[in-house]
Scaffold this motif. Structure first.
Motif, PDB file in Angstrom:
ATOM      1  N   VAL A 124       0.835  -1.207   0.000  1.00 17.00           N
ATOM      2  CA  VAL A 124       0.000   0.000   0.000  1.00 17.00           C
ATOM      3  C   VAL A 124       0.866   1.252   0.000  1.00 17.00           C
ATOM      4  N   LEU A 125       1.945   1.230   0.788  1.00 13.12           N
ATOM      5  CA  LEU A 125       2.835   2.390   0.841  1.00 13.12           C
ATOM      6  C   LEU A 125       3.460   2.687  -0.519  1.00 13.12           C
ATOM      7  N   LYS A 126       3.740   1.616  -1.290  1.00 13.35           N
ATOM      8  CA  LYS A 126       4.430   1.801  -2.566  1.00 13.35           C
ATOM      9  C   LYS A 126       3.473   2.074  -3.715  1.00 13.35           C
ATOM     10  N   PHE A 127       2.307   1.397  -3.718  1.00  9.19           N
ATOM     11  CA  PHE A 127       1.424   1.486  -4.887  1.00  9.19           C
ATOM     12  C   PHE A 127       0.053   2.092  -4.582  1.00  9.19           C
ATOM     13  N   GLY A 128      -0.210   2.402  -3.335  1.00 12.81           N
ATOM     14  CA  GLY A 128      -1.541   2.876  -2.973  1.00 12.81           C
ATOM     15  C   GLY A 128      -1.788   4.343  -3.247  1.00 12.81           C
ATOM     16  N   ASP A 129      -1.412   4.803  -4.405  1.00 11.63           N
ATOM     17  CA  ASP A 129      -1.634   6.198  -4.801  1.00 11.63           C
ATOM     18  C   ASP A 129      -3.023   6.317  -5.414  1.00 11.63           C
ATOM     19  N   SER A 130      -3.910   7.042  -4.756  1.00  9.72           N
ATOM     20  CA  SER A 130      -5.298   7.129  -5.194  1.00  9.72           C
ATOM     21  C   SER A 130      -5.448   7.836  -6.536  1.00  9.72           C
ATOM     22  N   SER A 131      -4.394   8.535  -6.999  1.00  6.21           N
ATOM     23  CA  SER A 131      -4.468   9.226  -8.282  1.00  6.21           C
ATOM     24  C   SER A 131      -4.208   8.289  -9.459  1.00  6.21           C
ATOM     25  N   ASP A 132      -3.624   7.111  -9.158  1.00  8.85           N
ATOM     26  CA  ASP A 132      -3.329   6.125 -10.205  1.00  8.85           C
ATOM     27  C   ASP A 132      -4.307   4.963 -10.042  1.00  8.85           C
ATOM     28  N   LEU A 133      -5.311   4.924 -10.899  1.00 11.64           N
ATOM     29  CA  LEU A 133      -6.388   3.951 -10.757  1.00 11.64           C
ATOM     30  C   LEU A 133      -5.906   2.513 -10.963  1.00 11.64           C
ATOM     31  N   LYS A 134      -4.996   2.303 -11.902  1.00 15.65           N
ATOM     32  CA  LYS A 134      -4.528   0.940 -12.188  1.00 15.65           C
ATOM     33  C   LYS A 134      -3.734   0.360 -11.019  1.00 15.65           C
ATOM     34  N   LYS A 135      -2.850   1.188 -10.446  1.00 13.99           N
ATOM     35  CA  LYS A 135      -2.072   0.704  -9.301  1.00 13.99           C
ATOM     36  C   LYS A 135      -2.975   0.453  -8.106  1.00 13.99           C
ATOM     37  N   LEU A 136      -3.941   1.349  -7.927  1.00 10.28           N
ATOM     38  CA  LEU A 136      -4.856   1.208  -6.808  1.00 10.28           C
ATOM     39  C   LEU A 136      -5.698  -0.057  -6.945  1.00 10.28           C
ATOM     40  N   ARG A 137      -6.045  -0.391  -8.166  1.00 10.43           N
ATOM     41  CA  ARG A 137      -6.813  -1.614  -8.415  1.00 10.43           C
ATOM     42  C   ARG A 137      -6.018  -2.842  -7.985  1.00 10.43           C
ATOM     43  N   VAL A 138      -4.738  -2.878  -8.308  1.00  6.33           N
ATOM     44  CA  VAL A 138      -3.894  -4.010  -7.925  1.00  6.33           C
ATOM     45  C   VAL A 138      -3.796  -4.127  -6.407  1.00  6.33           C
ATOM     46  N   VAL A 139      -3.648  -2.990  -5.742  1.00  2.93           N
ATOM     47  CA  VAL A 139      -3.570  -2.987  -4.279  1.00  2.93           C
ATOM     48  C   VAL A 139      -4.860  -3.536  -3.684  1.00  2.93           C
ATOM     49  N   VAL A 140      -5.997  -3.115  -4.230  1.00  2.90           N
ATOM     50  CA  VAL A 140      -7.287  -3.581  -3.732  1.00  2.90           C
ATOM     51  C   VAL A 140      -7.428  -5.096  -3.923  1.00  2.90           C
ATOM     52  N   LEU A 141      -6.946  -5.612  -5.026  1.00  4.21           N
ATOM     53  CA  LEU A 141      -7.012  -7.049  -5.260  1.00  4.21           C
ATOM     54  C   LEU A 141      -6.195  -7.818  -4.223  1.00  4.21           C
ATOM     55  N   PHE A 142      -5.035  -7.286  -3.862  1.00  2.63           N
ATOM     56  CA  PHE A 142      -4.240  -7.908  -2.803  1.00  2.63           C
ATOM     57  C   PHE A 142      -5.014  -7.924  -1.491  1.00  2.63           C
ATOM     58  N   LEU A 143      -5.623  -6.802  -1.147  1.00  6.06           N
ATOM     59  CA  LEU A 143      -6.346  -6.692   0.119  1.00  6.06           C
ATOM     60  C   LEU A 143      -7.581  -7.586   0.141  1.00  6.06           C
ATOM     61  N   LEU A 144      -8.315  -7.637  -0.988  1.00  4.39           N
ATOM     62  CA  LEU A 144      -9.492  -8.494  -1.056  1.00  4.39           C
ATOM     63  C   LEU A 144      -9.111  -9.970  -0.978  1.00  4.39           C
ATOM     64  N   GLY A 145      -8.063 -10.350  -1.714  1.00  7.07           N
ATOM     65  CA  GLY A 145      -7.620 -11.739  -1.688  1.00  7.07           C
ATOM     66  C   GLY A 145      -7.167 -12.172  -0.315  1.00  7.07           C
ATOM     67  N   PHE A 146      -6.472 -11.275   0.391  1.00  8.00           N
ATOM     68  CA  PHE A 146      -5.979 -11.591   1.738  1.00  8.00           C
ATOM     69  C   PHE A 146      -7.139 -11.662   2.731  1.00  8.00           C
TER      70      PHE A 146
END
Length: 339
Positions: A218-240
């Motif tokens: 989240v610290l590295k990719f959780g930039d709310s301005s970048d939708l694609k990176k944020l999507r990947v972060v959300v997938l990690f959180l949902l999967g976990f």
């Protein structure tokens, strides 16, 4: 003496007495005008003899079905099943049943997933190629043929996965084509189980993902301005949080996610453990915990906001299917769009 129709068998206490009786019977038959079949008749006393389709063992006091009779019986059963399948051909010209008969093979294939069927076809093709090289029949295959093939895989040190796939591919193809299944044989089953034990290797479990790892993501990719990176972060959180497989994550649609005040509900339409596609729901509760720093954190309200933003740009799955295309010497990314 035991007589059955035009066949007979004599028994005596010892070899000499039995030999004497045999000569008397042979002589009496000739004097009576009967001609014995020299190919089938056994006039010399023996302790093991095949008679009436059975193997009579007077030495060990056992009675077994002969190999020839057993083979004939299996062929008869196989032909009977084939005839049952061929019975459908008589209805192909009947408009009432033609469409059903045409779809029957696809119904049978639906008993397994498309990926499993594809794997079975691949491994049976290898078995078929081996049989052609060795001038052996692959369908129906004999127990000996399959035993030699699996034995060769074991001897080569193939993986358990290859042995499993080969065994079940041969089994499935024989069932699909209504052939006598050699994989049901106990001896072949012992070879298969023995091979699995010999080829098995210790399982090295992967390191589990920890909250600390998620926090760094989240610290590295959780930039709310970048939708694609944020999507990947959300997938990690949902999967976990939802204990979801990759295949389950990859097929989540925006319409599958429902937000509530204290939790979110995700509908899993297709899962490895959901064989009959009944659907399943996963509830992820809001714990109050956030990931990331104070300036860059993700919580339930952020996920809801992300959901709304995705609804405007992507009304289908929340991610593209990205897989590795295994080439001869290297890998490359292969992206298949989802609908």
């Amino acid at each position: 003496m035991v007589v059955y129709l035009d066949d007979g068998m004599g028994i005596a206490e010892n070899f000499e007495t039995c030999s004497k009786i045999s000569k008397i019977v042979e002589k009496d038959l000739l004097l009576s005008g009967f001609i014995a079949n020299t190919e089938k008749s056994v006039w010399e006393p023996v302790q093991v003899i095949e008679w009436l389709g059975f193997v009579w063992n007077f030495k060990d006091c056992t009675l077994e079905i002969s190999t020839k009779k057993l083979r004939t019986l299996k062929e008869a059963i196989s032909n009977l099943v084939e005839d049952q399948w061929k019975q459908f051909e008589t209805y192909t010209n009947d408009s009432r049943f033609a469409s059903v008969i045409r779809d029957l093979p696809s119904f049978v294939e639906s008993a397994r997933s498309s990926a499993t069927i594809k794997k079975y076809k691949c491994y049976f093709k290898k078995f078929e190629k081996w049989c052609n090289t060795c001038s052996l029949e692959c369908l129906p295959a004999t127990i000996t043929t399959v035993s030699l093939y699996l034995g060769g895989l074991i001897q080569q040190g193939s993986s358990v996965a290859i042995l499993d796939s080969s065994f079940y591919a041969i089994k499935w193809f024989h069932d699909f084509h209504f052939k006598h299944n050699p994989c049901s044989d106990k001896f072949l089953g012992l070879i298969y189980e023995g091979g699995r034990r010999l080829l098995s290797k210790p399982i090295i479990k992967k390191e589990p993902i920890t909250p600390d790892i998620l926090n760094r993501i989240v610290l590295k990719f959780g930039d709310s301005s970048d939708l694609k990176k944020l999507r990947v972060v959300v997938l990690f959180l949902l999967g976990f949080s939802g204990f979801l497989r990759y295949s389950e994550l990859a097929n989540i649609k925006m319409s599958n996610i429902e937000f509530y005040d204290s939790y979110i509900k995700i509908c899993i339409e297709k899962s490895k453990t959901d064989l009959y596609r009944r659907g399943n729901s996963v509830i992820i509760a809001a714990t109050g915990r956030t990931y990331g720093s104070a300036d860059n954190e993700i919580n339930l309200s952020d996920l809801k906001q992300l959901h709304c933003r995705f609804e405007r740009v992507d009304n289908w799955k929340i991610m593209l299917i990205v897989s590795l295309c295994n080439l001869i010497k290297y890998h490359k990314l292969r992206i298949a769009t989802s609908q």
